[in-house]
Scaffold this active site. Structure first.
Site, PDB file in Angstrom:
ATOM      1  N   ARG A   9       0.821  -1.219   0.000  1.00 35.93           N
ATOM      2  CA  ARG A   9       0.000   0.000   0.000  1.00 35.93           C
ATOM      3  C   ARG A   9       0.855   1.270   0.000  1.00 35.93           C
ATOM      4  O   ARG A   9       0.332   2.370  -0.162  1.00 35.93           O
ATOM      5  CB  ARG A   9      -0.926   0.018   1.211  1.00 35.93           C
ATOM      6  CG  ARG A   9      -1.979  -1.042   1.151  1.00 35.93           C
ATOM      7  CD  ARG A   9      -2.998  -0.837   2.254  1.00 35.93           C
ATOM      8  NE  ARG A   9      -3.933  -1.938   2.267  1.00 35.93           N
ATOM      9  CZ  ARG A   9      -4.179  -2.692   3.316  1.00 35.93           C
ATOM     10  NH1 ARG A   9      -3.561  -2.467   4.455  1.00 35.93           N
ATOM     11  NH2 ARG A   9      -5.042  -3.668   3.241  1.00 35.93           N
ATOM     12  N   CYS A  10       2.148   1.114   0.186  1.00 38.64           N
ATOM     13  CA  CYS A  10       3.064   2.259   0.290  1.00 38.64           C
ATOM     14  C   CYS A  10       3.764   2.489  -1.050  1.00 38.64           C
ATOM     15  O   CYS A  10       4.413   1.588  -1.584  1.00 38.64           O
ATOM     16  CB  CYS A  10       4.088   1.982   1.391  1.00 38.64           C
ATOM     17  SG  CYS A  10       5.419   3.192   1.475  1.00 38.64           S
ATOM     18  N   SER A  11       3.652   3.707  -1.581  1.00 41.15           N
ATOM     19  CA  SER A  11       4.257   3.999  -2.882  1.00 41.15           C
ATOM     20  C   SER A  11       5.776   3.881  -2.837  1.00 41.15           C
ATOM     21  O   SER A  11       6.398   3.391  -3.790  1.00 41.15           O
ATOM     22  CB  SER A  11       3.850   5.387  -3.373  1.00 41.15           C
ATOM     23  OG  SER A  11       4.327   6.387  -2.499  1.00 41.15           O
ATOM     24  N   ARG A  14       6.610   0.223  -2.952  1.00 43.74           N
ATOM     25  CA  ARG A  14       6.424  -0.311  -4.313  1.00 43.74           C
ATOM     26  C   ARG A  14       7.567   0.113  -5.224  1.00 43.74           C
ATOM     27  O   ARG A  14       8.059  -0.675  -6.031  1.00 43.74           O
ATOM     28  CB  ARG A  14       5.078   0.144  -4.889  1.00 43.74           C
ATOM     29  CG  ARG A  14       3.884  -0.526  -4.251  1.00 43.74           C
ATOM     30  CD  ARG A  14       2.592  -0.286  -5.019  1.00 43.74           C
ATOM     31  NE  ARG A  14       2.308   1.107  -5.283  1.00 43.74           N
ATOM     32  CZ  ARG A  14       1.610   1.920  -4.497  1.00 43.74           C
ATOM     33  NH1 ARG A  14       1.118   1.465  -3.359  1.00 43.74           N
ATOM     34  NH2 ARG A  14       1.393   3.169  -4.843  1.00 43.74           N
TER      35      ARG A  14
END
Length: 113
Positions: A9-11, A14
């Site tokens: 969920r964390c950019s 990712r």
């Protein structure tokens, strides 16, 4: 073996994962919200990072602000808080052998590949 402690969920996490994929090196993904590190594992990660436990805490998380922010806490208590609430753990963390780094910004990961 390279390991990434990852939250999809964390950019930033990712982006870190993408850098590892592009490196062509073998690595494993640890989804630390599902497979929470033990206190022993977290102590080892902190040692490899060469930081104090408080430096691994996401201090802008609501859980931190509501439950811990104004408390006087020992290193052990901070580690316990992260195990109890893994959302407090900064991400991504990449470990390569005896080296570790917090991938913020994600490009920092390249320093240990």
């Amino acid at each position: 073996m390279i390991t990434i402690y990852h939250n999809n969920r964390c950019s930033k996490s990712r982006c870190g994962l993408e850098l590892l994929e592009k490196s062509g090196k073998a690595f494993e993904i640890k989804k630390y919200l599902d497979d929470v590190p033990s206190e022993k594992e977290l102590k080892n990660i902190i040692s490899l990072l060469g930081i104090k436990p408080i430096e691994l805490v996401r201090k802008n998380e609501a859980i931190w602000k509501e439950q811990y922010k104004d408390k006087e806490m020992s290193d052990s208590e901070i580690i316990s808080a992260m195990v109890k609430n893994p959302k407090l753990i900064e991400r991504p963390i990449v470990i390569n052998g005896k080296k570790a780094i917090i991938g913020r910004p994600p490009e920092k990961i390249l320093e240990i590949l």
